[in-house]
Design a protein around this motif. Sequence first.
Motif, PDB file in Angstrom:
ATOM      1  N   GLN A   1       0.901  -1.156   0.061  1.00  0.00           N
ATOM      2  CA  GLN A   1      -0.204   0.015   0.222  1.00  0.00           C
ATOM      3  C   GLN A   1       0.808   1.341  -0.116  1.00  0.00           C
ATOM      4  OE1 GLN A   1      -3.116   0.416  -0.540  1.00  0.00           O
ATOM      5  NE2 GLN A   1      -3.591  -1.848  -0.745  1.00  0.00           N
ATOM      6  N   PHE A   2       2.019   1.358   0.658  1.00  0.00           N
ATOM      7  CA  PHE A   2       2.828   2.369   0.744  1.00  0.00           C
ATOM      8  C   PHE A   2       3.336   2.693  -0.562  1.00  0.00           C
ATOM      9  CE2 PHE A   2       7.152   4.102   0.889  1.00  0.00           C
ATOM     10  CZ  PHE A   2       6.902   5.123   1.658  1.00  0.00           C
ATOM     11  N   PHE A   3       3.762   1.668  -1.511  1.00  0.00           N
ATOM     12  CA  PHE A   3       4.534   1.625  -2.700  1.00  0.00           C
ATOM     13  C   PHE A   3       3.171   2.167  -3.703  1.00  0.00           C
ATOM     14  CE2 PHE A   3       8.028  -0.874  -1.285  1.00  0.00           C
ATOM     15  CZ  PHE A   3       8.854  -0.100  -1.367  1.00  0.00           C
ATOM     16  N   VAL A   4       2.134   1.741  -3.654  1.00  0.00           N
ATOM     17  CA  VAL A   4       0.911   2.264  -4.504  1.00  0.00           C
ATOM     18  C   VAL A   4       0.678   3.659  -4.046  1.00  0.00           C
ATOM     19  CG1 VAL A   4      -1.504   1.938  -5.000  1.00  0.00           C
ATOM     20  CG2 VAL A   4       0.008  -0.103  -4.731  1.00  0.00           C
ATOM     21  N   TRP A   5       0.556   4.108  -2.868  1.00  0.00           N
ATOM     22  CA  TRP A   5       0.380   5.476  -2.481  1.00  0.00           C
ATOM     23  C   TRP A   5       1.547   6.267  -2.963  1.00  0.00           C
ATOM     24  CZ3 TRP A   5       4.045   7.935   0.735  1.00  0.00           C
ATOM     25  CH2 TRP A   5       3.813   9.241   0.971  1.00  0.00           C
ATOM     26  N   ASN A   6       2.744   5.934  -2.880  1.00  0.00           N
ATOM     27  CA  ASN A   6       3.746   6.573  -3.420  1.00  0.00           C
ATOM     28  C   ASN A   6       3.751   7.063  -5.114  1.00  0.00           C
ATOM     29  OD1 ASN A   6       6.264   7.735  -2.678  1.00  0.00           O
ATOM     30  ND2 ASN A   6       7.517   6.600  -3.669  1.00  0.00           N
ATOM     31  N   THR A   7       3.047   6.239  -5.844  1.00  0.00           N
ATOM     32  CA  THR A   7       2.833   6.507  -7.379  1.00  0.00           C
ATOM     33  C   THR A   7       1.890   7.421  -7.310  1.00  0.00           C
ATOM     34  OG1 THR A   7       0.809   4.867  -7.487  1.00  0.00           O
ATOM     35  CG2 THR A   7       3.212   3.776  -7.742  1.00  0.00           C
ATOM     36  N   GLY A   8       1.162   7.939  -6.377  1.00  0.00           N
ATOM     37  CA  GLY A   8       0.113   8.932  -6.361  1.00  0.00           C
ATOM     38  C   GLY A   8      -1.132   8.675  -6.796  1.00  0.00           C
ATOM     39  N   PHE A   9      -1.445   7.411  -6.655  1.00  0.00           N
ATOM     40  CA  PHE A   9      -2.655   6.522  -7.054  1.00  0.00           C
ATOM     41  C   PHE A   9      -3.839   6.863  -6.246  1.00  0.00           C
ATOM     42  CE2 PHE A   9      -5.423   2.941  -7.110  1.00  0.00           C
ATOM     43  CZ  PHE A   9      -5.796   2.655  -8.159  1.00  0.00           C
ATOM     44  N   TYR A  10      -3.550   7.086  -4.898  1.00  0.00           N
ATOM     45  CA  TYR A  10      -4.706   7.344  -4.030  1.00  0.00           C
ATOM     46  C   TYR A  10      -4.930   8.943  -3.920  1.00  0.00           C
ATOM     47  CZ  TYR A  10      -4.472   2.645  -2.615  1.00  0.00           C
ATOM     48  OH  TYR A  10      -4.410   1.324  -2.530  1.00  0.00           O
ATOM     49  N   TYR A  11      -4.149   9.864  -4.831  1.00  0.00           N
ATOM     50  CA  TYR A  11      -4.490  11.221  -4.698  1.00  0.00           C
ATOM     51  C   TYR A  11      -5.642  11.571  -5.857  1.00  0.00           C
ATOM     52  CZ  TYR A  11      -0.537  12.159  -1.504  1.00  0.00           C
ATOM     53  OH  TYR A  11       0.241  12.219  -0.416  1.00  0.00           O
ATOM     54  N   ASP A  12      -5.993  10.680  -6.496  1.00  0.00           N
ATOM     55  CA  ASP A  12      -7.098  10.658  -7.536  1.00  0.00           C
ATOM     56  C   ASP A  12      -8.403  10.478  -6.601  1.00  0.00           C
ATOM     57  OD1 ASP A  12      -8.794  10.613  -9.472  1.00  0.00           O
ATOM     58  OD2 ASP A  12      -7.706   9.565 -10.997  1.00  0.00           O
ATOM     59  N   LEU A  13      -9.274  11.571  -6.578  1.00  0.00           N
ATOM     60  CA  LEU A  13     -10.328  11.404  -5.617  1.00  0.00           C
ATOM     61  C   LEU A  13     -11.520  11.343  -6.448  1.00  0.00           C
ATOM     62  CD1 LEU A  13      -9.628  13.789  -2.731  1.00  0.00           C
ATOM     63  CD2 LEU A  13      -9.184  11.426  -3.049  1.00  0.00           C
ATOM     64  N   SER A  14     -11.573  10.991  -7.938  1.00  0.00           N
ATOM     65  CA  SER A  14     -12.297  10.944  -8.910  1.00  0.00           C
ATOM     66  C   SER A  14     -13.122   9.475  -8.748  1.00  0.00           C
ATOM     67  CB  SER A  14     -11.997  10.677 -10.309  1.00  0.00           C
ATOM     68  OG  SER A  14     -10.982   9.603 -10.286  1.00  0.00           O
ATOM     69  N   LEU A  15     -14.377   9.287  -9.062  1.00  0.00           N
ATOM     70  CA  LEU A  15     -15.135   8.137  -8.637  1.00  0.00           C
ATOM     71  C   LEU A  15     -14.733   7.075  -9.961  1.00  0.00           C
ATOM     72  CD1 LEU A  15     -18.388   9.591  -7.704  1.00  0.00           C
ATOM     73  CD2 LEU A  15     -16.570   8.546  -6.375  1.00  0.00           C
ATOM     74  N   PRO A  16     -14.845   5.751  -9.725  1.00  0.00           N
ATOM     75  CA  PRO A  16     -14.968   4.895  -8.400  1.00  0.00           C
ATOM     76  C   PRO A  16     -14.032   5.401  -7.315  1.00  0.00           C
ATOM     77  CG  PRO A  16     -14.393   3.582 -10.005  1.00  0.00           C
ATOM     78  CD  PRO A  16     -14.681   4.752 -10.689  1.00  0.00           C
ATOM     79  N   PRO A  17     -14.339   5.175  -6.123  1.00  0.00           N
ATOM     80  CA  PRO A  17     -13.399   5.766  -5.117  1.00  0.00           C
ATOM     81  C   PRO A  17     -12.181   4.582  -4.634  1.00  0.00           C
ATOM     82  CG  PRO A  17     -15.398   4.918  -3.972  1.00  0.00           C
ATOM     83  CD  PRO A  17     -15.635   5.151  -5.434  1.00  0.00           C
ATOM     84  N   ARG A  18     -10.954   5.193  -5.168  1.00  0.00           N
ATOM     85  CA  ARG A  18      -9.790   4.143  -5.035  1.00  0.00           C
ATOM     86  C   ARG A  18      -9.570   3.602  -3.681  1.00  0.00           C
ATOM     87  NH1 ARG A  18      -5.754   6.360  -9.444  1.00  0.00           N
ATOM     88  NH2 ARG A  18      -7.200   6.633 -11.388  1.00  0.00           N
ATOM     89  N   ILE A  19      -9.641   4.487  -2.667  1.00  0.00           N
ATOM     90  CA  ILE A  19      -9.181   4.138  -1.231  1.00  0.00           C
ATOM     91  C   ILE A  19     -10.213   2.941  -0.803  1.00  0.00           C
ATOM     92  CG2 ILE A  19      -9.034   5.079   1.096  1.00  0.00           C
ATOM     93  CD1 ILE A  19      -8.168   7.667   0.009  1.00  0.00           C
TER      94      ILE A  19
END
Length: 233
Positions: A53-71
């Motif tokens: 999850q840390f490495f996925v977050w580090n790619t900026g993947f979870y900063y996209d708050l568009s739908l469908p919700p990624r988190i």
Amino acid sequence: MIKASYVLLFVILLTILLWGLNNALLKTGSTPAKRNRILLLTLIGILSWLTLQFFVWNTGFYYDLSLPPRIPLFMVFPVFLFTFLFLNRDRNHKVLSAIPIALPIAIQSFRAVIEVLFYFTFLNNILPVQVTFEGSNYDVLIGLSAIVMAVYANRTNSSRKILLIWNVIGILVVLFAAFIFITSFYLPTIWGNSGIPLEFNQFPYLLLPTFLMPFAVFLHALSIIQLTRKPKE
């Protein structure tokens, strides 16, 4: 200090988890080699999940708050699915019988600590008020009642039905808290504010959806399975 508190809570809960599992394995007569193997695999599994999850977050993947919700889809749902499949598959395992019924209930008291952390995080303008006990999050009540229910569970005449009801209510409260967080991220206008800032969308705060919240659901599921097992076990 706030960030360190989230990490400290995670370390404490992980330690309690491994301690409880070790004690249960001891009661079942597991050999030291088997016990150490299971504990190591559990630790590696949890740390591997968080590392991923840390490495996925580090790619900026979870900063996209568009739908469908990624988190919720990529952080929360996989852990919930694992909890359901794992506990349902091993619901009759002797290790579950070796865990005191009061233990998973008592550990739920950590949710009161989380609510305190949420409040101080709110005071530092990192969380909106609705996710705290001053807003619409009532998870603190489950945390505070957990000790009372654990003491009750230790009584010889305790009612399993009452304990089951408490667990079901606890799960509903977790789900409602998750709803508050998700909508605060993706639909903040329904709360009348700007929602959760992206500052919260990083480690160690992401321990909440990746471990802390799923851990609460895991404990409830474990407790429900224990309470619905046949008396012969």
